[in-house]
Design a protein around this motif. Structure first.
Motif, PDB file in Angstrom:
ATOM      1  N   HIS A 182     -11.148  -7.742  -4.465  1.00 32.91           N
ATOM      2  CA  HIS A 182     -10.229  -6.833  -5.149  1.00 32.91           C
ATOM      3  C   HIS A 182     -10.586  -6.746  -6.631  1.00 32.91           C
ATOM      4  O   HIS A 182     -10.903  -7.766  -7.259  1.00 32.91           O
ATOM      5  N   VAL A 183     -10.510  -5.542  -7.164  1.00 31.85           N
ATOM      6  CA  VAL A 183     -10.704  -5.324  -8.593  1.00 31.85           C
ATOM      7  C   VAL A 183      -9.413  -4.754  -9.151  1.00 31.85           C
ATOM      8  O   VAL A 183      -8.973  -3.676  -8.739  1.00 31.85           O
ATOM      9  N   PHE A 184      -8.785  -5.498 -10.061  1.00 33.68           N
ATOM     10  CA  PHE A 184      -7.551  -5.049 -10.714  1.00 33.68           C
ATOM     11  C   PHE A 184      -7.932  -4.363 -12.031  1.00 33.68           C
ATOM     12  O   PHE A 184      -8.644  -4.956 -12.853  1.00 33.68           O
ATOM     13  N   VAL A 185      -7.431  -3.153 -12.229  1.00 29.74           N
ATOM     14  CA  VAL A 185      -7.807  -2.358 -13.399  1.00 29.74           C
ATOM     15  C   VAL A 185      -6.570  -2.021 -14.215  1.00 29.74           C
ATOM     16  O   VAL A 185      -5.597  -1.463 -13.690  1.00 29.74           O
ATOM     17  N   ALA A 186      -6.601  -2.378 -15.506  1.00 32.14           N
ATOM     18  CA  ALA A 186      -5.506  -2.036 -16.422  1.00 32.14           C
ATOM     19  C   ALA A 186      -5.658  -0.584 -16.858  1.00 32.14           C
ATOM     20  O   ALA A 186      -6.747  -0.156 -17.246  1.00 32.14           O
ATOM     21  N   ARG A 187      -4.564   0.151 -16.799  1.00 31.45           N
ATOM     22  CA  ARG A 187      -4.613   1.553 -17.226  1.00 31.45           C
ATOM     23  C   ARG A 187      -3.924   1.797 -18.566  1.00 31.45           C
ATOM     24  O   ARG A 187      -4.096   2.843 -19.173  1.00 31.45           O
ATOM     25  N   ASP A 188      -3.130   0.831 -19.046  1.00 29.58           N
ATOM     26  CA  ASP A 188      -2.542   0.940 -20.382  1.00 29.58           C
ATOM     27  C   ASP A 188      -3.523   0.283 -21.342  1.00 29.58           C
ATOM     28  O   ASP A 188      -3.419  -0.887 -21.672  1.00 29.58           O
ATOM     29  N   PHE A 198      -8.420  -1.506 -26.234  1.00 29.69           N
ATOM     30  CA  PHE A 198      -9.497  -2.203 -25.532  1.00 29.69           C
ATOM     31  C   PHE A 198      -9.707  -1.578 -24.164  1.00 29.69           C
ATOM     32  O   PHE A 198      -8.758  -1.359 -23.422  1.00 29.69           O
ATOM     33  N   TYR A 199     -10.964  -1.293 -23.844  1.00 37.00           N
ATOM     34  CA  TYR A 199     -11.287  -0.636 -22.580  1.00 37.00           C
ATOM     35  C   TYR A 199     -12.303  -1.499 -21.847  1.00 37.00           C
ATOM     36  O   TYR A 199     -13.488  -1.515 -22.195  1.00 37.00           O
ATOM     37  N   ALA A 200     -11.855  -2.242 -20.845  1.00 36.88           N
ATOM     38  CA  ALA A 200     -12.726  -3.199 -20.171  1.00 36.88           C
ATOM     39  C   ALA A 200     -13.388  -2.633 -18.924  1.00 36.88           C
ATOM     40  O   ALA A 200     -14.405  -3.159 -18.484  1.00 36.88           O
ATOM     41  N   CYS A 201     -12.822  -1.592 -18.344  1.00 33.75           N
ATOM     42  CA  CYS A 201     -13.346  -1.055 -17.089  1.00 33.75           C
ATOM     43  C   CYS A 201     -13.732   0.404 -17.268  1.00 33.75           C
ATOM     44  O   CYS A 201     -12.878   1.302 -17.224  1.00 33.75           O
ATOM     45  N   ASN A 202     -15.009   0.635 -17.467  1.00 35.69           N
ATOM     46  CA  ASN A 202     -15.517   1.993 -17.589  1.00 35.69           C
ATOM     47  C   ASN A 202     -15.580   2.643 -16.206  1.00 35.69           C
ATOM     48  O   ASN A 202     -16.074   2.026 -15.259  1.00 35.69           O
ATOM     49  N   PRO A 203     -15.072   3.873 -16.044  1.00 33.69           N
ATOM     50  CA  PRO A 203     -15.054   4.503 -14.713  1.00 33.69           C
ATOM     51  C   PRO A 203     -16.433   4.585 -14.067  1.00 33.69           C
ATOM     52  O   PRO A 203     -16.576   4.356 -12.861  1.00 33.69           O
ATOM     53  N   GLU A 234      -5.037  -0.147  -9.456  1.00 33.67           N
ATOM     54  CA  GLU A 234      -4.727   0.169 -10.847  1.00 33.67           C
ATOM     55  C   GLU A 234      -3.309  -0.299 -11.194  1.00 33.67           C
ATOM     56  O   GLU A 234      -2.398  -0.233 -10.363  1.00 33.67           O
ATOM     57  N   PHE A 235      -3.162  -0.748 -12.426  1.00 33.66           N
ATOM     58  CA  PHE A 235      -1.867  -1.192 -12.948  1.00 33.66           C
ATOM     59  C   PHE A 235      -1.523  -0.300 -14.145  1.00 33.66           C
ATOM     60  O   PHE A 235      -1.971  -0.556 -15.263  1.00 33.66           O
ATOM     61  N   PRO A 236      -0.739   0.759 -13.915  1.00 33.14           N
ATOM     62  CA  PRO A 236      -0.474   1.747 -14.971  1.00 33.14           C
ATOM     63  C   PRO A 236       0.157   1.155 -16.222  1.00 33.14           C
ATOM     64  O   PRO A 236      -0.081   1.648 -17.330  1.00 33.14           O
ATOM     65  N   ASN A 237       0.978   0.117 -16.061  1.00 39.42           N
ATOM     66  CA  ASN A 237       1.691  -0.448 -17.211  1.00 39.42           C
ATOM     67  C   ASN A 237       1.058  -1.740 -17.709  1.00 39.42           C
ATOM     68  O   ASN A 237       1.651  -2.443 -18.532  1.00 39.42           O
ATOM     69  N   GLY A 238      -0.145  -2.054 -17.233  1.00 39.66           N
ATOM     70  CA  GLY A 238      -0.795  -3.298 -17.634  1.00 39.66           C
ATOM     71  C   GLY A 238      -1.927  -3.037 -18.601  1.00 39.66           C
ATOM     72  O   GLY A 238      -2.716  -2.114 -18.417  1.00 39.66           O
ATOM     73  N   SER A 239      -2.011  -3.857 -19.649  1.00 44.24           N
ATOM     74  CA  SER A 239      -3.173  -3.836 -20.520  1.00 44.24           C
ATOM     75  C   SER A 239      -4.104  -4.963 -20.080  1.00 44.24           C
ATOM     76  O   SER A 239      -3.920  -5.532 -19.001  1.00 44.24           O
ATOM     77  N   GLU A 280       4.960  -8.997 -13.037  1.00 47.60           N
ATOM     78  CA  GLU A 280       5.593  -8.847 -11.723  1.00 47.60           C
ATOM     79  C   GLU A 280       4.688  -8.112 -10.741  1.00 47.60           C
ATOM     80  O   GLU A 280       4.545  -8.532  -9.585  1.00 47.60           O
ATOM     81  N   ALA A 281       4.070  -7.019 -11.200  1.00 46.22           N
ATOM     82  CA  ALA A 281       3.186  -6.254 -10.318  1.00 46.22           C
ATOM     83  C   ALA A 281       1.946  -7.071  -9.957  1.00 46.22           C
ATOM     84  O   ALA A 281       1.486  -7.049  -8.800  1.00 46.22           O
ATOM     85  N   PHE A 282       1.402  -7.782 -10.933  1.00 46.46           N
ATOM     86  CA  PHE A 282       0.240  -8.644 -10.691  1.00 46.46           C
ATOM     87  C   PHE A 282       0.584  -9.718  -9.660  1.00 46.46           C
ATOM     88  O   PHE A 282      -0.161  -9.935  -8.690  1.00 46.46           O
ATOM     89  N   SER A 283       1.706 -10.383  -9.863  1.00 44.26           N
ATOM     90  CA  SER A 283       2.113 -11.461  -8.957  1.00 44.26           C
ATOM     91  C   SER A 283       2.315 -10.939  -7.547  1.00 44.26           C
ATOM     92  O   SER A 283       1.886 -11.573  -6.568  1.00 44.26           O
ATOM     93  N   ALA A 284       2.961  -9.789  -7.438  1.00 39.23           N
ATOM     94  CA  ALA A 284       3.224  -9.216  -6.114  1.00 39.23           C
ATOM     95  C   ALA A 284       1.921  -8.924  -5.379  1.00 39.23           C
ATOM     96  O   ALA A 284       1.809  -9.164  -4.164  1.00 39.23           O
TER      97      ALA A 284
END
Length: 320
Positions: free
Chosen positions: A250-256, A260-265, A282-287, A296-300
């Motif tokens: 699994h690759v978790f990608v921060a969208r907020d 800092f931009y760690a995951c280039n499309p 993708e985690f829309p509210n995660g940096s 909470e979303a990460f843990s779930a």
């Protein structure tokens, strides 16, 4: 017949090369400092292994660990070599392979770790997790890469003076003021103060201070892990292991993104090409530190991955 012989010979050579690489890096292993959280009930699921990123330590996982207190699996958060409270060892042996081998050594030395494990690596730790997958796929139930792609990242080369200063950095200080003053040569004041708040720089029982942040380890990690040395070949081999062994990746990608931009499309697409079974969430509210900014979303999601593995095991058991 000839083509089959060539293929078999190639497979044997690859296995011998892997064995040689593993034996070579086992010579200078470090037992890593760790935080252990036991399951609230007898553990029935794989151990969850947490690996931090650059300029960090196992204490970055403390908020997430609070979620693990009521779970039915054991959790271990590690300090990579030269980070947190783990010793650096010989800088000449600091490689991505050695860092991954430290984790393998530490986990197998721990009496309560159950295999296979679910391995979660944040940022630079995601590169380490993929190196681990390449070297030790037999250990793994699932792999999670948190907000990291496969783009080589290399900061500006340090001057000779800065190189010497980084090598001379001591993580032990008599006072907080002394620690803050020395760290200020490389980091901003707000960031240093934040490390005091989250425990990455902390007061010891004897009144002295310890910095889990190490500018020398940072430079070594940039050179050996975040650069192109954890190459596409590593990702491709890891991907083959995941496919052959049915290890979910699994690759978790921060969208907020913020600043800092760690995951280039484009790099994520390359990553999916290398690792066919990679699942991107993708985690829309995660940096960048999703495990803190979207806790909470990460843990779930992590809980879902662990429980899916457990369900698969139970299904296999019922089929026999």
């Amino acid at each position: 017949m000839l083509s089959n012989n060539i293929y078999c010979t190639a497979c044997i050579l690859l296995l011998l090369l892997r064995a040689y690489r593993v034996v070579d890096i086992m010579a200078a292993l470090i037992t890593l400092s760790s935080t252990w959280r036991a399951a609230s009930t007898p553990a029935v699921a794989p151990t969850l292994v947490l690996v931090h990123g650059l300029d960090s330590s196992r204490f970055t996982w403390n908020p997430f660990l609070s979620y693990c207190d009521i779970c039915s699996w054991n959790t271990i958060a590690l300090d990579l070599r030269g980070h947190g409270e783990s010793r650096l060892g010989d800088a000449a042996t600091f490689t991505a392979e050695a860092v991954a081998a430290d984790i393998h050594h530490t986990l197998h030395k721990h009496a309560l770790v159950t295999f296979p494990v679910v391995l979660v690596g944040h940022s630079m730790g995601g590169r380490v997790a993929m190196q681990y997958t390449d070297l030790f796929p037999e250990d793994l139930a699932a792999v999670v890469i948190e907000d990291m792609d496969i783009t080589p990242r290399q900061g500006p080369a340090p001057t000779d003076e800065d190189w010497v200063a980084r090598r001379a950095f001591s993580r032990a200080f008599p006072t907080w003021a002394a620690a803050k003053s020395e760290l200020a040569a490389w980091y901003g004041e707000d960031r240093i103060d934040g490390w005091r708040e989250d425990g990455r720089v902390f007061e010891k029982e004897d009144g002295t201070w310890w910095s889990g942040i190490n500018p020398w380890a940072q430079q070594l990690a940039r050179d050996e892990i975040l650069s192109g040395k954890v190459s596409h070949a590593v990702w491709e081999r890891a991907g083959r292991h995941c496919k052959e062994r049915k290890i979910p990746l699994h690759v978790f990608v921060a969208r907020d993104k913020g600043d800092f931009y760690a995951c280039n499309p484009d790099s994520l697409r390359e990553m999916q090409a290398c690792v066919e079974n990679a699942v991107i969430t993708e985690f829309p509210n995660g940096s960048h530190s999703i495990h803190n900014t979207a806790l909470e979303a990460f843990s779930a999601k992590v809980i879902e991955i662990i429980m899916q593995h457990q369900a698969n095991l139970e299904q296999r058991a019922e089929s026999f």
